[in-house]
Design an enzyme around this catalytic site. Structure first.
Site, PDB file in Angstrom:
ATOM      1  CB  CYS A  22      -1.004   0.007   1.239  1.00  9.77           C
ATOM      2  SG  CYS A  22      -2.074  -1.384   1.472  1.00  9.77           S
ATOM      3  CG  ASN A  40      -6.902  -1.446   1.227  1.00  8.60           C
ATOM      4  OD1 ASN A  40      -6.250  -0.632   0.555  1.00  8.60           O
ATOM      5  ND2 ASN A  40      -6.390  -1.970   2.056  1.00  8.60           N
ATOM      6  CG  HIS A  55      -3.686   3.285   2.916  1.00 10.61           C
ATOM      7  ND1 HIS A  55      -4.120   2.887   1.593  1.00 10.61           N
ATOM      8  CD2 HIS A  55      -3.668   1.722   3.581  1.00 10.61           C
ATOM      9  CE1 HIS A  55      -4.221   1.789   1.476  1.00 10.61           C
ATOM     10  NE2 HIS A  55      -4.169   1.074   2.355  1.00 10.61           N
TER      11      HIS A  55
HETATM   12  N1  ACO Z   1     -18.977 -10.350   7.420  1.00  6.45           N
HETATM   13  C1  ACO Z   1     -19.177 -11.046   8.351  1.00  6.45           C
HETATM   14  N2  ACO Z   1     -18.652 -11.250   9.554  1.00  6.45           N
HETATM   15  C2  ACO Z   1     -17.190 -11.317   9.346  1.00  6.45           C
HETATM   16  C3  ACO Z   1     -16.432 -10.653   8.100  1.00  6.45           C
HETATM   17  C4  ACO Z   1     -17.254 -10.245   7.245  1.00  6.45           C
HETATM   18  N3  ACO Z   1     -16.881 -10.041   5.974  1.00  6.45           N
HETATM   19  N4  ACO Z   1     -15.391 -10.872   8.279  1.00  6.45           N
HETATM   20  C5  ACO Z   1     -15.086 -11.290   9.661  1.00  6.45           C
HETATM   21  N5  ACO Z   1     -16.317 -11.455  10.298  1.00  6.45           N
HETATM   22  C6  ACO Z   1     -16.386 -11.996  11.459  1.00  6.45           C
HETATM   23  C7  ACO Z   1     -15.148 -12.831  12.039  1.00  6.45           C
HETATM   24  O1  ACO Z   1     -15.347 -14.211  11.686  1.00  6.45           O
HETATM   25  C8  ACO Z   1     -15.241 -12.692  13.694  1.00  6.45           C
HETATM   26  O2  ACO Z   1     -16.542 -13.487  14.003  1.00  6.45           O
HETATM   27  P1  ACO Z   1     -16.171 -14.720  15.070  1.00  6.45           P
HETATM   28  O3  ACO Z   1     -16.221 -13.598  16.431  1.00  6.45           O
HETATM   29  O4  ACO Z   1     -17.312 -15.600  15.239  1.00  6.45           O
HETATM   30  O5  ACO Z   1     -14.801 -15.396  15.078  1.00  6.45           O
HETATM   31  C9  ACO Z   1     -15.997 -11.243  13.627  1.00  6.45           C
HETATM   32  O6  ACO Z   1     -16.391 -10.932  12.580  1.00  6.45           O
HETATM   33  C10 ACO Z   1     -15.194 -10.309  14.369  1.00  6.45           C
HETATM   34  O7  ACO Z   1     -13.836 -10.402  13.471  1.00  6.45           O
HETATM   35  P2  ACO Z   1     -12.546  -9.742  13.609  1.00  6.45           P
HETATM   36  O8  ACO Z   1     -11.529  -9.837  12.826  1.00  6.45           O
HETATM   37  O9  ACO Z   1     -12.223  -9.383  15.138  1.00  6.45           O
HETATM   38  O10 ACO Z   1     -13.197  -8.128  12.991  1.00  6.45           O
HETATM   39  P3  ACO Z   1     -12.644  -6.814  13.055  1.00  6.45           P
HETATM   40  O11 ACO Z   1     -13.648  -5.903  13.835  1.00  6.45           O
HETATM   41  O12 ACO Z   1     -11.236  -6.699  13.530  1.00  6.45           O
HETATM   42  O13 ACO Z   1     -12.582  -6.481  11.641  1.00  6.45           O
HETATM   43  C11 ACO Z   1     -11.359  -6.079   9.506  1.00  6.45           C
HETATM   44  C12 ACO Z   1     -11.850  -7.044  10.725  1.00  6.45           C
HETATM   45  C13 ACO Z   1     -12.315  -5.514   8.893  1.00  6.45           C
HETATM   46  C14 ACO Z   1     -10.439  -6.979   8.718  1.00  6.45           C
HETATM   47  C15 ACO Z   1     -10.383  -5.296  10.549  1.00  6.45           C
HETATM   48  O14 ACO Z   1      -9.553  -6.087  11.358  1.00  6.45           O
HETATM   49  C16 ACO Z   1      -9.348  -4.557   9.856  1.00  6.45           C
HETATM   50  O15 ACO Z   1     -10.047  -3.596   8.906  1.00  6.45           O
HETATM   51  N6  ACO Z   1      -8.112  -4.712   9.968  1.00  6.45           N
HETATM   52  C17 ACO Z   1      -7.168  -3.907   8.924  1.00  6.45           C
HETATM   53  C18 ACO Z   1      -7.346  -4.482   7.690  1.00  6.45           C
HETATM   54  C19 ACO Z   1      -6.519  -3.523   6.651  1.00  6.45           C
HETATM   55  O16 ACO Z   1      -6.519  -2.375   6.732  1.00  6.45           O
HETATM   56  N7  ACO Z   1      -5.502  -4.118   5.972  1.00  6.45           N
HETATM   57  C20 ACO Z   1      -4.958  -3.544   4.952  1.00  6.45           C
HETATM   58  C21 ACO Z   1      -3.996  -2.792   5.393  1.00  6.45           C
HETATM   59  S1  ACO Z   1      -2.586  -2.815   4.670  1.00  6.45           S
HETATM   60  C22 ACO Z   1      -3.014  -2.891   3.046  1.00  6.45           C
HETATM   61  O17 ACO Z   1      -4.060  -1.883   2.769  1.00  6.45           O
HETATM   62  C23 ACO Z   1      -2.884  -3.921   2.074  1.00  6.45           C
END
Ligand code: ACO
Length: 327
Positions: free
Chosen positions: A114, A284, A254
């Site tokens: 990124c 993203n 970003h």
């Molecule tokens: N739909 C429904 N439920 C979902 C989904 C979805 N798409 N994805 C995950 N869940 C569920 C999980 O399975 C979990 O369920 P469980 O508790 O039964 O296990 C629950 O939601 C919570 O999951 P978390 O991973 O804790 O959710 P979180 O609030 O952390 O959100 C996310 C996940 C959106 C991926 C977040 O962690 C995030 O944005 N992280 C940073 C990602 C990022 O920015 N990456 C790129 C940066 S670098 C680049 O740009 C390449």
């Protein structure tokens, strides 16, 4: 600090095909409400099957050149930040060089996930300061949906495709890049990577069955590191510019997750009205995210001439970067 180089033209391109959250509800076990609440994304653009990363770069590059008043032949160099290039080699920048007809330009790719566009912009700034290069086209472009595991709801809802470009030349002394800061931490590489297809895990049926060629991410860990690294990088660039967050007219972060964007703005003490957000429409787009946002903000009049902009990014590697630019 006096700026050494400035941006004289920007452009962006996103594919016409839109994938909505409702579309994703049909592919994986997810919901519009979950995606909007946890990420801020409503829809993203997906490239056509016959569309390459270089095709998107060329369209964004043409728009940036048009705004700059230059032709492709004026370019000395093309730098492309991408981890989803057309081929393993040659560089995607090579196809952009020939596609644009930039016959006088050297061409190279930067692999910084990124952070690729800002890494490229900082490299261009240094090359222009060397006096050896006059006009450099810097592009961030990704086809991350090509690397997406469409069975993994944790990641497939996040990404979109696109390209953003900027033409950079020596500053006229009144505007341009005031300061920059780049960083990396390779000990955390495995929290966000696509480990298959290179020397570590060569192409094989077994590697593909294990989906190692696709993107793998530890979302929660990435989230925490992203907010900290983006704030630290932003403060470093501000300090090098001898500025404080109060001096910033527009923060362009970003676009990875609305909660990362809001947390970064809040920690820096920059009010919401000064934070540019378009993640709702693009998702993203990795290295394309910052240049798409810069170009969109310039074209819709939110980023006006004379404004001081702080841009900051975090990505796989981990890598991070921040640049203070007066437009
Ligand atoms: N739909 C429904 N439920 C979902 C989904 C979805 N798409 N994805 C995950 N869940 C569920 C999980 O399975 C979990 O369920 P469980 O508790 O039964 O296990 C629950 O939601 C919570 O999951 P978390 O991973 O804790 O959710 P979180 O609030 O952390 O959100 C996310 C996940 C959106 C991926 C977040 O962690 C995030 O944005 N992280 C940073 C990602 C990022 O920015 N990456 C790129 C940066 S670098 C680049 O740009 C390449």
């Amino acid at each position: 600090m006096k700026p050494r180089s400035m941006i004289i033209g920007t452009g962006h391109y996103v594919p016409s095909r839109i994938l909505t959250n409702a579309d994703l509800e049909k592919i994986v076990d997810t919901s519009n409400d979950w995606i909007v609440e946890r990420t801020g994304i409503h829809e993203r653009h997906i490239k056509a099957d016959d569309e390459n990363t270089s095709d998107m770069c060329i369209k964004a590059g043409e728009r940036a050149l048009q705004q700059s008043g230059l032709t492709a032949k004026d370019l000395d160099m093309i730098i492309i930040g991408t981890v989803t290039g057309d081929m393993r080699f040659p560089a995607t920048a090579i196809f952009v060089q020939s596609g644009l007809g930039a016959v006088n330009a050297a061409a190279l790719d930067i692999s910084a996930a990124c952070s690729g566009f800002l890494y490229g912009l900082v490299l261009a700034d240094g090359l222009i300061a060397s006096g050896k290069y006059r006009y450099i086209l810097v592009i961030g472009s990704e086809s991350l949906t090509n690397m997406t595991n469409w069975e993994d709801r944790n990641t497939c809802v996040l990404f979109g495709d696109g390209a953003g470009a900027a033409v950079v030349t020596a500053s006229d002394g009144t505007r341009g890049i005031i300061s920059s800061y780049l960083g990396a931490d390779g000990t955390l590489a495995k929290l966000l990577w696509a480990p298959g297809g290179g020397t570590a895990n060569p192409i094989s049926h077994e590697m593909i069955d294990k989906k190692l060629h696709l993107l793998h991410m530890a979302g929660k860990e990435v989230f925490l590191h992203a907010v900290k690294a983006m704030c630290d990088a932003a403060l470093k660039a501000l300090s090098l510019a001898e500025m404080s967050p109060d001096d910033i007219d527009l923060l362009i972060p970003h676009q990875a997750n609305i909660r990362i964007i809001e947390a970064t703005g809040k920690r820096l003490g920059i009010p919401k009205e000064k934070v540019y957000v378009n993640i709702d429409r693009f998702g993203n787009t990795s290295s394309a995210s910052v240049p798409i946002a810069i170009d969109e903000a310039r074209r819709n009049g939110i980023l006006k001439p004379g404004m001081t902009c702080l841009t900051v990014v975090f990505g796989g590697g981990f890598t991070w970067a921040s640049v203070v630019i007066k437009f």
